[in-house]
Design a protein around this motif. Structure first.
Motif: not given
Length: 87
Positions: A33-49
């Motif tokens: 169930k926890t592994f299935d929640k991985k698809s809900d994960m997002g990254i808000s920081d778009r910095s390149m450094i």
């Protein structure tokens, strides 16, 4: 952080050194169930450094895969051996 904490709790409670078949089986359901929640994960920081969000997401992805492998292989190993002690 919620997914990571859930994974950590599941591993601590269901994949300790001394294990029973029942706790491992229950842990398999919880970690799936926890592994299935991985698809809900997002990254808000778009910095390149130095993107700590990306690093943490990649680490969590790796840890989730390792947790699933640990629990499912523990269920399939019926004997005590090495760091795996079946009661």
């Amino acid at each position: 952080s919620v997914i990571r904490a859930e994974m950590q709790r599941t591993m601590q409670n269901h994949a300790a050194v001394f294990r029973t078949g029942e706790t491992l089986q229950e842990g398999c359901g919880l970690i799936s169930k926890t592994f299935d929640k991985k698809s809900d994960m997002g990254i808000s920081d778009r910095s390149m450094i130095f993107n700590t969000d990306l690093v943490e997401a990649l680490e969590l992805d790796n840890l989730l895969g390792q947790a699933v492998a640990t629990l499912y292989s523990g269920v399939n190993r019926k004997e005590s051996r090495g760091a795996h002690a079946r009661e």
